[in-house]
Design an enzyme around this catalytic site. Structure first.
Site, PDB file in Angstrom:
ATOM      1  N   CYS A 167      -3.665 -21.427 -52.367  1.00  0.00           N
ATOM      2  CA  CYS A 167      -3.205 -22.799 -52.593  1.00  0.00           C
ATOM      3  C   CYS A 167      -3.130 -23.076 -54.085  1.00  0.00           C
ATOM      4  O   CYS A 167      -3.122 -24.218 -54.507  1.00  0.00           O
ATOM      5  CB  CYS A 167      -4.108 -23.804 -51.876  1.00  0.00           C
ATOM      6  SG  CYS A 167      -5.816 -23.736 -52.409  1.00  0.00           S
TER       7      CYS A 167
ATOM      8  N   ASP B  79     -18.930 -19.809 -45.235  1.00  0.00           N
ATOM      9  CA  ASP B  79     -18.628 -20.775 -46.288  1.00  0.00           C
ATOM     10  C   ASP B  79     -19.891 -20.938 -47.135  1.00  0.00           C
ATOM     11  O   ASP B  79     -21.003 -20.681 -46.674  1.00  0.00           O
ATOM     12  CB  ASP B  79     -18.205 -22.131 -45.704  1.00  0.00           C
ATOM     13  CG  ASP B  79     -17.410 -22.970 -46.697  1.00  0.00           C
ATOM     14  OD1 ASP B  79     -16.174 -23.033 -46.582  1.00  0.00           O
ATOM     15  OD2 ASP B  79     -18.036 -23.548 -47.614  1.00  0.00           O
TER      16      ASP B  79
ATOM     17  N   PHE C  74     -14.140 -18.816 -45.925  1.00  0.00           N
ATOM     18  CA  PHE C  74     -13.899 -20.127 -46.532  1.00  0.00           C
ATOM     19  C   PHE C  74     -13.561 -21.113 -45.413  1.00  0.00           C
ATOM     20  O   PHE C  74     -12.539 -21.783 -45.420  1.00  0.00           O
ATOM     21  CB  PHE C  74     -12.761 -20.081 -47.572  1.00  0.00           C
ATOM     22  CG  PHE C  74     -12.916 -19.004 -48.610  1.00  0.00           C
ATOM     23  CD1 PHE C  74     -13.712 -19.220 -49.737  1.00  0.00           C
ATOM     24  CD2 PHE C  74     -12.278 -17.783 -48.471  1.00  0.00           C
ATOM     25  CE1 PHE C  74     -13.851 -18.228 -50.706  1.00  0.00           C
ATOM     26  CE2 PHE C  74     -12.409 -16.780 -49.429  1.00  0.00           C
ATOM     27  CZ  PHE C  74     -13.196 -17.000 -50.559  1.00  0.00           C
TER      28      PHE C  74
ATOM     29  N   ARG D  85      -3.006 -23.031 -38.479  1.00  0.00           N
ATOM     30  CA  ARG D  85      -4.128 -22.903 -37.551  1.00  0.00           C
ATOM     31  C   ARG D  85      -3.623 -22.624 -36.140  1.00  0.00           C
ATOM     32  O   ARG D  85      -4.212 -21.844 -35.393  1.00  0.00           O
ATOM     33  CB  ARG D  85      -4.943 -24.201 -37.546  1.00  0.00           C
ATOM     34  CG  ARG D  85      -5.686 -24.433 -38.826  1.00  0.00           C
ATOM     35  CD  ARG D  85      -6.506 -25.704 -38.707  1.00  0.00           C
ATOM     36  NE  ARG D  85      -7.053 -26.047 -39.996  1.00  0.00           N
ATOM     37  CZ  ARG D  85      -6.905 -27.216 -40.587  1.00  0.00           C
ATOM     38  NH1 ARG D  85      -6.230 -28.181 -39.998  1.00  0.00           N
ATOM     39  NH2 ARG D  85      -7.449 -27.438 -41.754  1.00  0.00           N
TER      40      ARG D  85
ATOM     41  N   ASP E 260      -8.949 -18.201 -46.669  1.00  0.00           N
ATOM     42  CA  ASP E 260      -8.344 -19.459 -47.145  1.00  0.00           C
ATOM     43  C   ASP E 260      -9.192 -20.014 -48.301  1.00  0.00           C
ATOM     44  O   ASP E 260      -9.853 -21.041 -48.144  1.00  0.00           O
ATOM     45  CB  ASP E 260      -8.254 -20.462 -45.977  1.00  0.00           C
ATOM     46  CG  ASP E 260      -7.563 -21.751 -46.381  1.00  0.00           C
ATOM     47  OD1 ASP E 260      -6.790 -21.732 -47.364  1.00  0.00           O
ATOM     48  OD2 ASP E 260      -7.800 -22.788 -45.726  1.00  0.00           O
TER      49      ASP E 260
HETATM   50  N1  SAH Z   1      -9.932 -23.125 -44.137  1.00  0.00           N
HETATM   51  C1  SAH Z   1     -10.452 -24.466 -44.313  1.00  0.00           C
HETATM   52  C2  SAH Z   1     -10.279 -24.980 -45.712  1.00  0.00           C
HETATM   53  C3  SAH Z   1     -10.892 -24.132 -46.790  1.00  0.00           C
HETATM   54  S1  SAH Z   1     -11.194 -24.991 -48.271  1.00  0.00           S
HETATM   55  C4  SAH Z   1      -9.843 -25.385 -43.276  1.00  0.00           C
HETATM   56  O1  SAH Z   1      -8.905 -24.974 -42.570  1.00  0.00           O
HETATM   57  O2  SAH Z   1     -10.261 -26.523 -43.168  1.00  0.00           O
HETATM   58  C5  SAH Z   1     -12.131 -23.851 -49.188  1.00  0.00           C
HETATM   59  C6  SAH Z   1     -13.574 -23.698 -48.759  1.00  0.00           C
HETATM   60  O3  SAH Z   1     -14.111 -22.645 -49.542  1.00  0.00           O
HETATM   61  C7  SAH Z   1     -14.494 -24.861 -48.982  1.00  0.00           C
HETATM   62  O4  SAH Z   1     -15.116 -25.203 -47.764  1.00  0.00           O
HETATM   63  C8  SAH Z   1     -15.569 -24.379 -49.970  1.00  0.00           C
HETATM   64  O5  SAH Z   1     -16.873 -24.830 -49.662  1.00  0.00           O
HETATM   65  C9  SAH Z   1     -15.496 -22.893 -49.781  1.00  0.00           C
HETATM   66  N2  SAH Z   1     -15.870 -22.033 -50.901  1.00  0.00           N
HETATM   67  C10 SAH Z   1     -15.551 -22.131 -52.204  1.00  0.00           C
HETATM   68  N3  SAH Z   1     -15.968 -21.065 -52.907  1.00  0.00           N
HETATM   69  C11 SAH Z   1     -16.589 -20.244 -52.006  1.00  0.00           C
HETATM   70  C12 SAH Z   1     -17.220 -18.968 -52.098  1.00  0.00           C
HETATM   71  N4  SAH Z   1     -17.280 -18.306 -53.248  1.00  0.00           N
HETATM   72  N5  SAH Z   1     -17.729 -18.438 -50.970  1.00  0.00           N
HETATM   73  C13 SAH Z   1     -17.671 -19.102 -49.793  1.00  0.00           C
HETATM   74  N6  SAH Z   1     -17.067 -20.293 -49.648  1.00  0.00           N
HETATM   75  C14 SAH Z   1     -16.538 -20.866 -50.737  1.00  0.00           C
END
Ligand code: SAH
Length: 406
Positions: free
Chosen positions: A350, A260, A238, A222, A310
């Site tokens: 991940c 998200d 995401f 970040r 992500d």
């Molecule tokens: N980048 C974030 C962590 C991401 S975790 C950080 O730094 O804190 C992954 C995220 O993807 C979650 O919030 C989940 O709600 C979202 N997610 C999962 N599948 C998704 C989709 N198909 N479209 C949009 N968001 C999604």
């Protein structure tokens, strides 16, 4: 030798190899015999087929991972009474705590992973510190056995006011353990706690959020986004509660668009933006499926200077790799098409089942299909409070690449 008094597990011929390489897991298929009675979580002395002593491990009767190693010798590790094992665990917690102060600038960040399970020599235990709250996950029989003692000890070491348990992870069912969640030690209201990460404030909902509440493993990445974000139009896909979005704003982004699927996460993101003094005209929040939203942006002709991808784990294990590869390729290809020339893509996986090499190949394939020239300018991994034990490559799960479209 103390191991004489401890129930024995004897391995099949040739199945001692991984233990000799100090890999901490013994799979059920490697075991020739188990000296009964052996309670779930109880410590066993491990022997090769030739009766060479290999170390001590915690027994887990229903898991494919039938035993997780506590040690690979018995020096300083007399196991009876069991209090001696607890002392070893306490020593490892102390050590991890000391090391975190080297890893993280604790004056700038008061949220970090204190114990990263196998990689901190305490298999199955996750301990995340969020200011004065500690969140614990007990994911194996071995640590389940010492749950209260571990909670008390970590509370003391970290000077926490409240310890909360989030053992609601699905992997517990593999250990024959039910999911469990709730207060474990001290006084707390269960209300979200405000943490500081590199001077950015975030609300962490440790009772209702994902995992233990926050993705601490992305802390350093970040910061990297913050470094590049100045003056740019940023798309954070995401976004969860805005870890990358807020850092982009701190770095002087002209505008950030966060996408998200979770309304709760996005509500939290909005709070986080307000908490840090950013106005809503700098931030666009979209609740949508990223796969669809990227196509919508393409149809609308939207372009960005910096895009973050992500996604959640597409491939927890190697079995799902093919499908995961298609998923990664799809979103990366779409994102590349939305990048302005010289735009940056911060792309992550991940998935334990997708290794760095494969991930890079997937991104290269996406660039080819998108018809863009793409430079790899940096590689990223999980932050240092999520160490990888050299004998346990499974701990190395997060990989990321900074790409530039030229
Ligand atoms: N980048 C974030 C962590 C991401 S975790 C950080 O730094 O804190 C992954 C995220 O993807 C979650 O919030 C989940 O709600 C979202 N997610 C999962 N599948 C998704 C989709 N198909 N479209 C949009 N968001 C999604």
């Amino acid at each position: 030798m103390s191991s004489d008094q401890t129930p024995k597990i004897i391995l099949k011929p040739g199945r001692d190899k991984s233990i000799l390489r100090r890999h901490p897991w013994i799979f059920s298929g490697a075991i020739k015999s188990i000296e009964e009675p052996l309670q779930p979580g109880e410590t066993a002395a491990i022997y090769s087929h030739q009766m060479d002593f290999l170390g001590f491990g915690a027994f887990s009767p229903s898991s494919q991972i039938r035993c997780r190693m506590w040690s690979f010798d018995d020096s300083g590790f007399e196991l009876l009474p069991e209090a001696k094992l607890l002392k070893t665990i306490y020593r490892r917690i102390d050590n991890a705590f000391r090391l975190r102060a080297e890893d993280i600038q604790l004056n700038k960040s008061n949220a970090y992973r204190l114990i990263h399970a196998e990689s901190d020599l305490i298999p199955g235990l996750i301990a995340d510190v969020y200011h004065d709250v500690v969140v614990l996950q007990f994911l194996s029989r071995g640590v389940e056995r010492f749950r209260d003692e571990i909670a008390d000890y970590i509370a003391q070491v970290t000077d926490a006011t409240f310890v909360y348990e989030r053992s609601d992870a699905e992997v517990r069912t593999l250990e024959g353990l039910s999911e469990r969640e709730g207060p474990l030690w001290g006084q707390g209201t269960n209300a979200p706690v405000i943490i500081t990460e590199n001077r950015v404030q975030f609300y962490v909902d440790y009772t209702g959020g994902h995992k233990t509440g926050f993705y601490l493993d992305q802390r350093e990445n970040r910061l990297k986004v913050r470094k590049y974000a100045g003056g740019k139009e940023v798309l954070d896909c995401f976004s969860y509660t805005g870890g990358f979005s807020l850092n982009a704003l701190f770095g002087g982004a002209q505008k950030v668009t966060a996408v998200d699927i979770s309304g709760d996460a996005l509500a939290r993101l909005q709070e986080n933006a307000t908490q840090n003094g950013f106005s809503s005209d700098q931030l666009e929040i979209i609740q949508a499926d990223v796969f669809k939203q990227l196509r919508l942006f393409r149809d609308q002709g939207r372009q960005f200077n910096l895009i973050i991808l992500d996604p959640p784990k597409f491939a927890p294990t190697r079995k799902q790799v093919q499908r995961a590869a298609r998923g990664y390729k799809d979103i990366n290809l779409m994102a590349m098409k939305l990048l302005r020339p010289n735009g940056l893509l911060f792309t992550f996986s991940c998935s334990g089942g997708v290794e760095q090499d494969l991930f890079q190949k997937i991104i290269a394939g996406a660039a080819l299909d998108a018809g863009v020239d793409l430079q790899f300018i940096d590689k990223m991994t999980q932050s240092s409070d999520h160490p990888v034990l050299s004998s346990f490559p499974e701990g190395d799960y997060l990989k990321g690449i900074v790409c530039r479209r030229v």
